[in-house]
Write an enzyme that holds these catalytic residues in place. Structure first.
Site, PDB file in Angstrom:
ATOM      1  CG  LEU A   1     -44.433  64.674  61.066  1.00  0.00           C
ATOM      2  CD1 LEU A   1     -45.383  64.825  60.499  1.00  0.00           C
ATOM      3  CD2 LEU A   1     -43.300  64.765  59.966  1.00  0.00           C
ATOM      4  CG  ASP A   2     -40.659  66.099  66.707  1.00  0.00           C
ATOM      5  OD1 ASP A   2     -39.953  64.784  65.968  1.00  0.00           O
ATOM      6  OD2 ASP A   2     -40.328  67.221  66.635  1.00  0.00           O
ATOM      7  CE  LYS A   3     -48.541  66.697  72.637  1.00  0.00           C
ATOM      8  NZ  LYS A   3     -48.512  66.963  74.488  1.00  0.00           N
TER       9      LYS A   3
END
Length: 236
Positions: free
Chosen positions: A100-102
């Site tokens: 998952l992206d930051k």
């Protein structure tokens, strides 16, 4: 299995610590003190400091990823999802399944079960993942239809059909809350899909992955072991 390997895994300690434990005569197997790390354990009962030690091969945790942490096991400069684990639960062999992206929040599976992780990420398995996206820009019927039938991303990649449901829409401010389910895992896929229909994802949260669902009572940054039912459904 060798007793030193058994203890290293069961106690979540290094081989050096295991040697010290054995040397100090703290280990017993069926009442016999064991000092030799090569001793073979089969189905005997293992005791350390008069406490029965249970061997567990694999561990499974459901984490509610918050914003601001990266999906990695280690990072030289940024906080990772593994930094959210307590010292008692942390293991060096744990890793996040998928990414998952930051700035993306939501469900993340943490495990040391490599075959299961590979199965869930395999493009051939088409494991469904559902996201809740806050979207800026005009969300048109034609745009929604393109998402539902599959579209071409700006770099030429083709996406598979997605299930899309508009939960809320504010035409005046060109803002929408959209639930979208995809069956593949291209890089930044959901954001790129909306970009292809001239919309921008402002917030993104993963709600499900396969049979797993994000519990409503699990706050961001918290985690818990999978239940027996969740694990059985995931492996089934």
């Amino acid at each position: 299995m060798r007793i030193d390997k058994y203890l290293a895994h069961a106690l979540n300690v290094g081989r050096t610590d295991v040697k010290k434990i054995l040397k100090a005569k703290r280990v017993q197997v069926d009442g016999q003190i064991i000092k030799d790390g090569k001793f073979q354990v089969t189905e005997q009962t293992v005791w350390v400091d008069n406490r029965v030690i249970t061997y567990q091969e694999n561990f499974y945790y459901l984490l509610h990823k918050p914003q601001g942490v990266v999906t990695a096991t280690k990072d030289a400069s940024q906080r990772t999802v593994m930094d959210l684990f307590s010292a008692a639960d942390y293991r060096a062999d744990l890793y996040p399944v998928g990414r998952l992206d930051k700035d993306t929040t939501g469900l993340l599976l943490i495990t040391n079960d490599g075959p299961l992780g590979h199965k869930l990420l395999s493009p051939k398995k088409h494991v469904a993942k559902t996201y809740l996206a806050t979207v800026a820009g005009e969300l048109t019927l034609s745009g929604l239809e393109r998402l539902r039938t599959g579209l071409e991303l700006k770099n030429g990649e083709q996406t598979q059909p997605a299930q899309v449901q508009v939960r809320e829409q504010d035409p005046k401010n060109e803002a929408s809350l959209v639930e979208i389910t995809i069956h593949e895992g291209k890089y930044h896929q959901v954001k790129r899909m909306f970009a292809a229909i001239s919309c921008r994802v402002v917030e993104l949260k993963r709600l499900t992955m396969g049979s797993l669902s994000l519990p409503a009572d699990l706050p961001p940054g918290a985690y818990r072991p999978l239940t027996d039912l969740e694990l059985a459904q995931l492996k089934g």
